[in-house]
Design a protein around this motif. Structure first.
Motif, PDB file in Angstrom:
ATOM      1  N   TYR A  90      21.420  25.649   6.502  1.00  0.00           N
ATOM      2  CA  TYR A  90      22.323  25.053   7.678  1.00  0.00           C
ATOM      3  C   TYR A  90      23.553  25.863   7.627  1.00  0.00           C
ATOM      4  CZ  TYR A  90      25.531  22.356  10.405  1.00  0.00           C
ATOM      5  OH  TYR A  90      26.716  21.850  11.316  1.00  0.00           O
ATOM      6  N   LEU A  93      23.497  29.402   8.376  1.00  0.00           N
ATOM      7  CA  LEU A  93      22.988  29.677  10.013  1.00  0.00           C
ATOM      8  C   LEU A  93      24.562  29.418  10.476  1.00  0.00           C
ATOM      9  CD1 LEU A  93      19.755  27.876  10.415  1.00  0.00           C
ATOM     10  CD2 LEU A  93      20.180  30.464  10.462  1.00  0.00           C
ATOM     11  N   ALA A 109      16.340  31.415  11.247  1.00  0.00           N
ATOM     12  CA  ALA A 109      15.590  30.291  11.815  1.00  0.00           C
ATOM     13  C   ALA A 109      14.209  30.461  11.949  1.00  0.00           C
ATOM     14  CB  ALA A 109      16.251  29.884  13.065  1.00  0.00           C
TER      15      ALA A 109
END
Length: 307
Positions: A90, A93, A109
């Motif tokens: 997370y 990203l 992803a």
């Protein structure tokens, strides 16, 4: 002309920059973003290592455990590793998206989605192999159980602590190769198993004692103990009952000792099999317990018509 050459030089220099620097070039604090990205990757890497280690321990203990033995499920390592890896992913990203690296975000992803899908498929496959869902704990009977076969005059007393008696009868009419039979199966928490099989009309009328079919039992046991004999088929008397006994191993269950005790009841061949962990072989307590199990066998005269 100089201006054109200068622009080309700047373009080449930009292309020669390391990927990490290009990733954060558009961010406010390059050094801070680079450090955060490195920390996120580190967290994700540690999480994946913990997941892989937990899965390796679980699969290794499952496949190395002998039949009936317990195996370790390292769910703590897998869950903690998944949380760490998810947090690191997370953060990666988020940082790359903030810096405008949309292509990298899409690739990461997509890779994460494939990994999750693979984990789900493996999990479903594992559940199907183990029966799907939680394994029900066996129930053990606190009192003595009695297995009776009136048509054969056979009674077997099962001590307390075993699972409920599973009694199966096959009343198929006898042919040249098939016989009516009665079977019993119980298991205790210490991985001891008792199987009793009584096969009707298996012994010829000319046979007077169980010792007279010792060669047949020896041949049968030689094929049964594909892991080798511990003690070959031999005569034994327990509680006034004459029987043949043998001990050996089977390749499919290397962690257990198998022992067969054959008795003659009229024309029926009664085989009592006692199976227990190999680590208990030779102990005085083991011999005493087997003696108690065999002492629970009762043979009575059979009246005509099975009454």
């Amino acid at each position: 002309m100089d201006k054109i050459e200068k622009n080309e030089t700047e373009s080449i220099s930009a292309e020669a920059q390391p990927a990490t620097e290009r990733a954060v070039a558009g961010c406010e604090d390059v050094e801070q973003q680079t450090a955060e990205l490195a920390a996120a990757k580190k967290s994700m890497g540690y999480g994946l290592l913990w997941c892989a280690g937990g899965l390796a321990v679980t699969l290794g203990s499952y496949f190395w455990a002998d039949e009936g033995e317990h195996y370790l499920i390292a769910h703590g390592a897998v869950i903690w590793g998944a949380i760490q890896a998810g947090k690191g992913l997370y953060d990666c990203l988020r940082i790359r998206y903030r810096c405008g690296e949309f292509a990298a975000v899409r690739r990461m992803a997509a890779t994460a989605a494939c990994v999750v899908l693979l984990a789900v498929v493996l999990g479903v496959f594992g559940l199907r192999r183990t029966g799907g869902g939680a394994i029900e704990e066996p129930r053990y009977v606190a009192a003595e159980q009695l297995f009776e076969c009136p048509t054969l005059g056979l009674r077997v007393r099962i001590p307390a602590g075993f699972t409920p008696v599973e009694d199966t009868q096959n009343a198929t009419p006898e042919t040249d190769s098939t016989y009516a039979s009665h079977t019993l199966y119980v298991l205790d928490a210490c991985e001891w198993e008792i199987d009793v099989e009584a096969v009707e009309q298996r012994i010829s009328e000319e046979v007077g004692t169980i010792a007279e079919i010792s060669e047949y039992c020896l041949s049968r046991d030689s094929a049964f103990y594909d892991g080798g004999f511990i003690k070959a088929t031999r005569p034994l008397t327990v509680g006034g009952l004459d029987m043949l006994c043998s001990e050996g191993r089977r390749r499919e269950w290397p962690g257990f000792v198998f022992s067969n005790y054959d008795l003659k009841q009229g024309q029926a061949l009664v085989t009592v099999s006692v199976i227990y962990p190999a680590r208990e072989y030779g102990r005085a307590a083991t011999r005493e317990r087997i003696g108690e199990l065999l002492a629970g066998i009762e043979l009575s005269p059979v009246r005509e018509g099975g009454e």
